[in-house]
Design a protein around this motif. Structure first.
Motif, mmCIF file in Angstrom:
data_model
loop_
_atom_site.group_PDB
_atom_site.id
_atom_site.type_symbol
_atom_site.label_atom_id
_atom_site.label_comp_id
_atom_site.label_asym_id
_atom_site.label_seq_id
_atom_site.Cartn_x
_atom_site.Cartn_y
_atom_site.Cartn_z
ATOM 1 N N THR A 166 34.465 129.004 23.352
ATOM 2 C CA THR A 166 33.540 128.182 24.125
ATOM 3 C C THR A 166 32.832 129.047 25.170
ATOM 4 N N LEU A 167 31.583 128.732 25.401
ATOM 5 C CA LEU A 167 30.790 129.421 26.418
ATOM 6 C C LEU A 167 29.913 128.383 27.098
ATOM 7 N N GLY A 168 29.953 128.356 28.419
ATOM 8 C CA GLY A 168 29.196 127.345 29.138
ATOM 9 C C GLY A 168 28.452 127.906 30.335
ATOM 10 N N TYR A 169 27.396 127.198 30.714
ATOM 11 C CA TYR A 169 26.629 127.559 31.903
ATOM 12 C C TYR A 169 26.360 126.299 32.706
ATOM 13 N N GLY A 170 26.556 126.384 34.024
ATOM 14 C CA GLY A 170 26.292 125.251 34.895
ATOM 15 C C GLY A 170 25.464 125.670 36.094
ATOM 16 N N ILE B 189 47.661 112.712 30.478
ATOM 17 C CA ILE B 189 48.322 113.877 29.878
ATOM 18 C C ILE B 189 47.690 114.260 28.549
ATOM 19 N N ASN B 190 47.214 113.261 27.799
ATOM 20 C CA ASN B 190 46.758 113.526 26.436
ATOM 21 C C ASN B 190 45.577 114.474 26.348
ATOM 22 N N ASN B 191 44.716 114.464 27.348
ATOM 23 C CA ASN B 191 43.494 115.254 27.256
ATOM 24 C C ASN B 191 43.486 116.414 28.250
ATOM 25 N N LEU B 192 44.644 117.027 28.461
ATOM 26 C CA LEU B 192 44.762 118.116 29.418
ATOM 27 C C LEU B 192 44.149 119.389 28.837
ATOM 28 N N GLY B 193 43.099 119.889 29.459
ATOM 29 C CA GLY B 193 42.445 121.115 29.016
ATOM 30 C C GLY B 193 41.930 121.872 30.219
ATOM 31 N N PHE B 194 41.763 123.194 30.081
ATOM 32 C CA PHE B 194 41.401 124.024 31.220
ATOM 33 C C PHE B 194 40.137 124.830 30.952
ATOM 34 N N LYS B 195 39.399 125.094 32.028
ATOM 35 C CA LYS B 195 38.244 125.979 32.009
ATOM 36 C C LYS B 195 38.372 126.987 33.144
ATOM 37 N N ILE B 196 37.804 128.161 32.926
ATOM 38 C CA ILE B 196 37.713 129.176 33.976
ATOM 39 C C ILE B 196 36.227 129.377 34.288
ATOM 40 N N TYR B 197 35.870 129.279 35.573
ATOM 41 C CA TYR B 197 34.490 129.461 36.000
ATOM 42 C C TYR B 197 34.326 130.759 36.783
ATOM 43 N N ILE B 198 33.209 131.423 36.543
ATOM 44 C CA ILE B 198 32.769 132.529 37.385
ATOM 45 C C ILE B 198 31.527 132.035 38.129
ATOM 46 N N LEU B 199 31.586 132.062 39.455
ATOM 47 C CA LEU B 199 30.503 131.537 40.292
ATOM 48 C C LEU B 199 29.692 132.660 40.903
ATOM 49 N N TRP C 182 39.955 123.454 41.042
ATOM 50 C CA TRP C 182 40.466 124.281 42.132
ATOM 51 C C TRP C 182 39.555 125.486 42.286
ATOM 52 N N PHE C 183 38.806 125.553 43.380
ATOM 53 C CA PHE C 183 37.935 126.686 43.655
ATOM 54 C C PHE C 183 38.781 127.772 44.319
ATOM 55 N N VAL C 184 39.305 128.649 43.482
ATOM 56 C CA VAL C 184 40.249 129.676 43.924
ATOM 57 C C VAL C 184 39.615 130.578 44.979
ATOM 58 N N SER C 185 38.359 130.935 44.776
ATOM 59 C CA SER C 185 37.629 131.767 45.729
ATOM 60 C C SER C 185 36.153 131.429 45.592
ATOM 61 N N LYS C 186 35.309 132.183 46.276
ATOM 62 C CA LYS C 186 33.876 131.949 46.165
ATOM 63 C C LYS C 186 33.335 132.372 44.804
ATOM 64 N N ARG C 187 34.135 133.093 44.029
ATOM 65 C CA ARG C 187 33.670 133.615 42.745
ATOM 66 C C ARG C 187 34.410 133.051 41.540
ATOM 67 N N GLN D 191 30.248 123.965 47.300
ATOM 68 C CA GLN D 191 29.500 124.154 46.064
ATOM 69 C C GLN D 191 28.038 123.842 46.378
ATOM 70 N N THR D 192 27.362 124.831 46.902
ATOM 71 C CA THR D 192 26.039 124.624 47.457
ATOM 72 C C THR D 192 24.950 124.688 46.395
ATOM 73 N N LYS D 193 23.834 124.083 46.728
ATOM 74 C CA LYS D 193 22.674 124.090 45.860
ATOM 75 C C LYS D 193 22.285 125.524 45.514
ATOM 76 N N GLY D 194 22.000 125.765 44.237
ATOM 77 C CA GLY D 194 21.599 127.094 43.785
ATOM 78 C C GLY D 194 22.720 127.928 43.215
ATOM 79 N N THR D 195 23.981 127.467 43.299
ATOM 80 C CA THR D 195 25.112 128.211 42.739
ATOM 81 C C THR D 195 25.116 128.103 41.221
ATOM 82 N N ASN D 196 25.375 129.229 40.550
ATOM 83 C CA ASN D 196 25.507 129.273 39.096
ATOM 84 C C ASN D 196 26.975 129.353 38.719
#
Length: 213
Positions: free
Chosen positions: A54-58, A202-212, A153-158, A21-26
């Motif tokens: 929900t919509l997020g940017y990192g 277990i109580n706060n189990l939630g998921f996000k999907i990222y596009i890198l 879990w970084f499934v792939s580079k994207r 997860q290198t510097k400059g990755t969105n």
């Protein structure tokens, strides 16, 4: 044959390497949750519909360190029909700023820990059409500061999948209640609260999907 073995070995080697997860990755994340529950009988029908988005940017400002912004919107509607009708609608808007630091575990699996600060505004309108008709509305402002952690879990580079497992929050909220009856009699109440909440594995189990990118 040797060439094929070399190509295979390279492919395996790549698959076993953690995606840095290198510097400059969105990172863009999104989530949609929609559900409808309906119960009906001879003289009634109850229906509850919930929608949240929900919509997020990192942005990775340095290796394995990310800052982010998340926006949320929710709409919940309920109707209860029998000889009388009751309806309820709640809308919520919110956002939070966050910081996360990632720690490699195994291959493409990372643990993370971080903090966040958020704000949520919600409004709830209820209408009771019974013997004594009444309209009640609530408006709430909530502020929260907390720490949280989980697994990514970084499934792939994207693409990446992330779950939040632990959290602890300081929450302050202020709620205003307004009631108007059939005779236009008006009442107003205000409530404030401050609390510390924590949720476990277990109580706060939630998921996000990222596009890198």
């Amino acid at each position: 044959m040797k060439k094929q073995l070399l190509v295979t070995a390279m492919a395996v080697g790549i698959s076993l390497c953690g995606f840095a997860q290198t510097k400059g990755t969105n990172a863009v994340s999104f989530g949609i949750n929609s559900s409808t529950n309906k119960l009906s009988g001879n003289n009634y029908e109850n229906k509850v519909k919930n929608n949240s988005f929900t919509l997020g940017y990192g942005y990775f400002f340095k290796d394995n360190n990310k800052i982010g912004l998340d926006l949320t919107y929710g709409l919940n509607k309920s109707t209860y029909n029998s000889n009388n009708t009751t309806s309820q609608e709640q809308k919520s808007y919110g956002g939070n700023l966050s910081y996360q630091r990632y720690f490699p575990l195994v291959k493409t699996l990372f643990a993370y820990a971080g903090g966040k600060a958020g704000y949520t505004y919600s409004k709830n309108d209820s209408q009771y059409n019974n013997t004594y008709p009444q309209v009640t509305s609530y408006t709430s402002n909530q502020y929260a500061v907390g720490a949280y952690g989980g697994i990514t879990w970084f499934v792939s580079k994207r693409f990446a999948l992330e779950t939040s497992l632990l959290s602890a929050d300081f929450i302050y909220s202020k709620t205003e209640q307004n009631e108007v009856d059939a005779n236009n009699y008006f009442t107003k109440s205000e409530f404030t609260s401050f609390n510390l909440s924590s949720q476990g594995f277990i109580n706060n189990l939630g998921f996000k999907i990222y596009i890198l990118f």
